[in-house]
Design a protein around this motif. Structure first.
Motif, PDB file in Angstrom:
ATOM      1  N   THR A  23       0.825  -1.210   0.000  1.00  0.00           N
ATOM      2  CA  THR A  23       0.000   0.000   0.000  1.00  0.00           C
ATOM      3  C   THR A  23       0.856   1.254   0.000  1.00  0.00           C
ATOM      4  OG1 THR A  23      -1.792  -1.124   1.202  1.00  0.00           O
ATOM      5  CG2 THR A  23      -1.781   1.276   1.264  1.00  0.00           C
ATOM      6  N   SER A  24       1.909   1.251   0.805  1.00  0.00           N
ATOM      7  CA  SER A  24       2.779   2.429   0.877  1.00  0.00           C
ATOM      8  C   SER A  24       3.467   2.699  -0.456  1.00  0.00           C
ATOM      9  CB  SER A  24       3.822   2.256   1.990  1.00  0.00           C
ATOM     10  OG  SER A  24       4.697   1.177   1.723  1.00  0.00           O
ATOM     11  N   VAL A  25       3.787   1.653  -1.204  1.00  0.00           N
ATOM     12  CA  VAL A  25       4.408   1.827  -2.518  1.00  0.00           C
ATOM     13  C   VAL A  25       3.386   2.358  -3.522  1.00  0.00           C
ATOM     14  CG1 VAL A  25       5.468   0.642  -4.478  1.00  0.00           C
ATOM     15  CG2 VAL A  25       6.159   0.065  -2.150  1.00  0.00           C
ATOM     16  N   ILE A  26       2.182   1.782  -3.509  1.00  0.00           N
ATOM     17  CA  ILE A  26       1.133   2.203  -4.440  1.00  0.00           C
ATOM     18  C   ILE A  26       0.806   3.676  -4.241  1.00  0.00           C
ATOM     19  CG2 ILE A  26      -1.296   1.919  -5.070  1.00  0.00           C
ATOM     20  CD1 ILE A  26       0.525  -0.288  -6.088  1.00  0.00           C
ATOM     21  N   VAL A  27       0.708   4.112  -2.992  1.00  0.00           N
ATOM     22  CA  VAL A  27       0.361   5.510  -2.716  1.00  0.00           C
ATOM     23  C   VAL A  27       1.431   6.447  -3.267  1.00  0.00           C
ATOM     24  CG1 VAL A  27       0.012   7.228  -0.893  1.00  0.00           C
ATOM     25  CG2 VAL A  27      -1.061   4.982  -0.716  1.00  0.00           C
ATOM     26  N   GLN A  28       2.704   6.058  -3.149  1.00  0.00           N
ATOM     27  CA  GLN A  28       3.778   6.923  -3.638  1.00  0.00           C
ATOM     28  C   GLN A  28       3.831   6.987  -5.161  1.00  0.00           C
ATOM     29  OE1 GLN A  28       5.571   9.109  -1.931  1.00  0.00           O
ATOM     30  NE2 GLN A  28       4.251   8.452  -0.247  1.00  0.00           N
ATOM     31  N   SER A  29       3.087   6.111  -5.834  1.00  0.00           N
ATOM     32  CA  SER A  29       3.025   6.214  -7.291  1.00  0.00           C
ATOM     33  C   SER A  29       2.256   7.452  -7.726  1.00  0.00           C
ATOM     34  CB  SER A  29       2.384   4.955  -7.898  1.00  0.00           C
ATOM     35  OG  SER A  29       1.003   4.892  -7.604  1.00  0.00           O
ATOM     36  N   LEU A  42       4.244  -1.321 -11.674  1.00  0.00           N
ATOM     37  CA  LEU A  42       2.830  -1.434 -11.340  1.00  0.00           C
ATOM     38  C   LEU A  42       2.181  -2.617 -12.054  1.00  0.00           C
ATOM     39  CD1 LEU A  42       1.592   2.286 -11.330  1.00  0.00           C
ATOM     40  CD2 LEU A  42       1.732   0.737  -9.378  1.00  0.00           C
ATOM     41  N   LEU A  43       2.556  -2.820 -13.310  1.00  0.00           N
ATOM     42  CA  LEU A  43       2.014  -3.953 -14.059  1.00  0.00           C
ATOM     43  C   LEU A  43       2.460  -5.284 -13.448  1.00  0.00           C
ATOM     44  CD1 LEU A  43       2.426  -2.658 -17.735  1.00  0.00           C
ATOM     45  CD2 LEU A  43       0.304  -2.885 -16.419  1.00  0.00           C
ATOM     46  N   MET A  44       3.702  -5.323 -12.965  1.00  0.00           N
ATOM     47  CA  MET A  44       4.180  -6.535 -12.293  1.00  0.00           C
ATOM     48  C   MET A  44       3.377  -6.792 -11.022  1.00  0.00           C
ATOM     49  SD  MET A  44       8.296  -6.020 -12.781  1.00  0.00           S
ATOM     50  CE  MET A  44       8.730  -7.465 -11.800  1.00  0.00           C
ATOM     51  N   ILE A  45       3.091  -5.722 -10.272  1.00  0.00           N
ATOM     52  CA  ILE A  45       2.282  -5.865  -9.057  1.00  0.00           C
ATOM     53  C   ILE A  45       0.881  -6.346  -9.412  1.00  0.00           C
ATOM     54  CG2 ILE A  45       1.195  -4.586  -7.170  1.00  0.00           C
ATOM     55  CD1 ILE A  45       3.707  -2.791  -7.150  1.00  0.00           C
ATOM     56  N   CYS A  46       0.326  -5.809 -10.505  1.00  0.00           N
ATOM     57  CA  CYS A  46      -1.009  -6.236 -10.946  1.00  0.00           C
ATOM     58  C   CYS A  46      -1.055  -7.739 -11.203  1.00  0.00           C
ATOM     59  CB  CYS A  46      -1.411  -5.486 -12.214  1.00  0.00           C
ATOM     60  SG  CYS A  46      -1.806  -3.743 -11.953  1.00  0.00           S
ATOM     61  N   GLY A  47       0.076  -8.285 -11.629  1.00  0.00           N
ATOM     62  CA  GLY A  47       0.130  -9.716 -11.887  1.00  0.00           C
ATOM     63  C   GLY A  47       0.023 -10.566 -10.636  1.00  0.00           C
ATOM     64  N   THR A  48       0.150  -9.952  -9.460  1.00  0.00           N
ATOM     65  CA  THR A  48       0.049 -10.705  -8.200  1.00  0.00           C
ATOM     66  C   THR A  48      -1.312 -10.518  -7.529  1.00  0.00           C
ATOM     67  OG1 THR A  48       0.871  -8.904  -6.768  1.00  0.00           O
ATOM     68  CG2 THR A  48       2.512 -10.288  -7.856  1.00  0.00           C
ATOM     69  N   GLY A 101      -7.245   4.391  -6.384  1.00  0.00           N
ATOM     70  CA  GLY A 101      -7.854   5.712  -6.293  1.00  0.00           C
ATOM     71  C   GLY A 101      -7.066   6.632  -5.383  1.00  0.00           C
ATOM     72  N   SER A 102      -6.259   6.062  -4.473  1.00  0.00           N
ATOM     73  CA  SER A 102      -5.488   6.870  -3.540  1.00  0.00           C
ATOM     74  C   SER A 102      -4.415   7.705  -4.242  1.00  0.00           C
ATOM     75  CB  SER A 102      -4.854   5.978  -2.463  1.00  0.00           C
ATOM     76  OG  SER A 102      -4.128   6.746  -1.529  1.00  0.00           O
ATOM     77  N   PRO A 103      -3.513   7.104  -5.031  1.00  0.00           N
ATOM     78  CA  PRO A 103      -2.521   7.938  -5.719  1.00  0.00           C
ATOM     79  C   PRO A 103      -3.137   8.858  -6.760  1.00  0.00           C
ATOM     80  CG  PRO A 103      -2.372   5.671  -6.483  1.00  0.00           C
ATOM     81  CD  PRO A 103      -3.266   5.664  -5.281  1.00  0.00           C
ATOM     82  N   LEU A 142       7.917 -11.754  -7.496  1.00  0.00           N
ATOM     83  CA  LEU A 142       7.322 -10.876  -8.499  1.00  0.00           C
ATOM     84  C   LEU A 142       6.826  -9.580  -7.871  1.00  0.00           C
ATOM     85  CD1 LEU A 142       6.445 -10.384 -11.400  1.00  0.00           C
ATOM     86  CD2 LEU A 142       4.293 -11.584 -10.893  1.00  0.00           C
ATOM     87  N   ARG A 143       6.131  -9.693  -6.735  1.00  0.00           N
ATOM     88  CA  ARG A 143       5.586  -8.485  -6.089  1.00  0.00           C
ATOM     89  C   ARG A 143       6.714  -7.617  -5.522  1.00  0.00           C
ATOM     90  NH1 ARG A 143       0.850  -9.354  -1.894  1.00  0.00           N
ATOM     91  NH2 ARG A 143      -0.168  -9.951  -3.845  1.00  0.00           N
ATOM     92  N   LEU A 144       7.691  -8.247  -4.901  1.00  0.00           N
ATOM     93  CA  LEU A 144       8.806  -7.483  -4.339  1.00  0.00           C
ATOM     94  C   LEU A 144       9.584  -6.778  -5.446  1.00  0.00           C
ATOM     95  CD1 LEU A 144      10.456  -6.688  -1.867  1.00  0.00           C
ATOM     96  CD2 LEU A 144      11.801  -8.788  -2.156  1.00  0.00           C
ATOM     97  N   SER A 145       9.797  -7.467  -6.555  1.00  0.00           N
ATOM     98  CA  SER A 145      10.496  -6.847  -7.685  1.00  0.00           C
ATOM     99  C   SER A 145       9.694  -5.671  -8.226  1.00  0.00           C
ATOM    100  CB  SER A 145      10.724  -7.877  -8.797  1.00  0.00           C
ATOM    101  OG  SER A 145      11.549  -8.933  -8.342  1.00  0.00           O
ATOM    102  N   GLY A 146       8.378  -5.865  -8.334  1.00  0.00           N
ATOM    103  CA  GLY A 146       7.520  -4.797  -8.818  1.00  0.00           C
ATOM    104  C   GLY A 146       7.556  -3.585  -7.912  1.00  0.00           C
ATOM    105  N   MET A 147       7.535  -3.816  -6.589  1.00  0.00           N
ATOM    106  CA  MET A 147       7.596  -2.718  -5.619  1.00  0.00           C
ATOM    107  C   MET A 147       8.898  -1.934  -5.760  1.00  0.00           C
ATOM    108  SD  MET A 147       5.974  -4.778  -2.363  1.00  0.00           S
ATOM    109  CE  MET A 147       6.462  -3.561  -1.129  1.00  0.00           C
ATOM    110  N   LEU A 148      10.007  -2.666  -5.873  1.00  0.00           N
ATOM    111  CA  LEU A 148      11.311  -1.999  -6.007  1.00  0.00           C
ATOM    112  C   LEU A 148      11.419  -1.228  -7.315  1.00  0.00           C
ATOM    113  CD1 LEU A 148      13.669  -4.806  -4.625  1.00  0.00           C
ATOM    114  CD2 LEU A 148      13.050  -2.653  -3.510  1.00  0.00           C
ATOM    115  N   ILE A 149      10.857  -1.786  -8.379  1.00  0.00           N
ATOM    116  CA  ILE A 149      10.901  -1.114  -9.680  1.00  0.00           C
ATOM    117  C   ILE A 149      10.061   0.160  -9.661  1.00  0.00           C
ATOM    118  CG2 ILE A 149      10.166  -1.320 -12.096  1.00  0.00           C
ATOM    119  CD1 ILE A 149      11.086  -4.244 -11.977  1.00  0.00           C
ATOM    120  N   VAL A 150       8.898   0.116  -8.988  1.00  0.00           N
ATOM    121  CA  VAL A 150       8.066   1.317  -8.861  1.00  0.00           C
ATOM    122  C   VAL A 150       8.845   2.418  -8.144  1.00  0.00           C
ATOM    123  CG1 VAL A 150       6.050   2.315  -7.720  1.00  0.00           C
ATOM    124  CG2 VAL A 150       5.829   0.167  -8.954  1.00  0.00           C
TER     125      VAL A 150
END
Length: 291
Positions: free
Chosen positions: A88-94, A126-132, A147-149, A263-271
């Motif tokens: 959640t904290s990563v998504i919000v910072q997007s 974000l697309l990688m995260i969507c895959g999880t 909707g938050s970011p 996959l999710r951790l990689s996606g978070m780091l890439i974001v």
């Protein structure tokens, strides 16, 4: 930046990262609407002591409805429906991605090449995260959380129109708007009896988390952040926000034992890397008007 201001910027990032954990704890006793309403009831207390800034009510409501109500209600909903705190904290910072994208439409600010690379990198993450999505939380919860970011970014752009006003006064009065509509939403979705029972039987832990969210994470942290943005350029201050998802993820792993798959951790780091590229690049170019 002065060493003391660097320390304040880091402190704000730590406070905001820990706020995700506090929200998750409070949501064990409150619904998303009620918890968010209580957060702003506490945060609005300074309105009793400061004058309303020279900002029109329509603009004040628009900024608060996006930057505060929309952002934090979507966050709370996502957390309450199983989205991990760290994610959640990563998504919000997007929100940085959406802020730049919306600036193209609103202010004709075309991203630089470096910013374009950052947008592409963050979007890939974000697309990688969507895959999880769909394994430990629903796609619906993820869509609401997005909707938050988005509302955060819209609030950022609206905030540009509130110029030359005291930051503490502005943020105090912004906190005055969300409580009533959120309390009304809680009554409609949860029922009056359920909401009242939550308030009557509140634990000390949930109470402490709610007060901390309103007083420290919202009133004090936003005031400090606004003061830093007043005294320094955005390029100097905003990159410190990159610490927020790392603090949130680290705290959630300690408090809740959260773990992320590859996959999710990689996606978070890439974001986060994409956001870093965007924030550390030069400002966007403004396209001249064609007469």
């Amino acid at each position: 930046m002065k060493p003391v201001d660097i320390g304040l910027a880091i402190l704000v990032a730590v406070i905001w990262g820990l706020a995700f954990v506090a929200s998750r704890i409070a949501l064990e006793e409150f619904s998303p609407a009620l918890m968010t309403a209580l957060r702003f009831v506490v945060a609005a207390v300074p309105c009793l002591f400061v004058r309303k800034p020279d900002v029109s009510w329509p603009l004040l409501i628009a900024i608060s409805g996006t930057l505060f109500l929309g952002q934090f209600l979507a966050q709370a909903y996502g957390l309450a429906h199983g989205v991990p705190v760290g994610l959640t904290s990563v998504i919000v910072q997007s929100q940085a991605l959406f802020t730049i994208a919306f600036s193209v439409v609103a202010f004709r600010e075309i991203p630089t090449r470096v910013q374009g690379v950052g947008i592409a990198v963050a979007t890939t993450g974000l697309l990688m995260i969507c895959g999880t999505v769909g394994y430990d939380f629903s796609a619906g919860a993820f869509l609401v959380l997005m909707g938050s970011p988005i509302t955060f970014a819209i609030g950022n752009l609206l905030l540009r129109r509130a110029r030359n006003v005291p930051m503490f006064d502005l943020f105090a009065w912004l906190c005055l708007v969300p409580p009533l509509p959120l309390l009304a939403l809680a009554l409609v979705t949860d029922g009056a009896q359920a909401s009242l029972n939550s308030l009557i039987h509140i634990s000390r832990t949930a109470l402490a988390c709610t007060v901390a969210l309103g007083l420290i994470s919202t009133s004090i942290a936003y005031w400090l952040w606004g003061r830093l943005l007043r005294d320094y350029t955005a390029a100097q201050v905003v990159p410190f926000a990159l610490l927020v998802p790392f603090v949130g993820a680290a705290a959630s792993s300690i408090v809740f034992g959260e773990r992320f798959g590859p996959l999710r951790l990689s996606g978070m780091l890439i974001v986060v890397c994409g956001i870093a590229i965007m924030l550390l690049s030069k400002r966007s170019q403004v396209v001249p008007e064609i007469v």
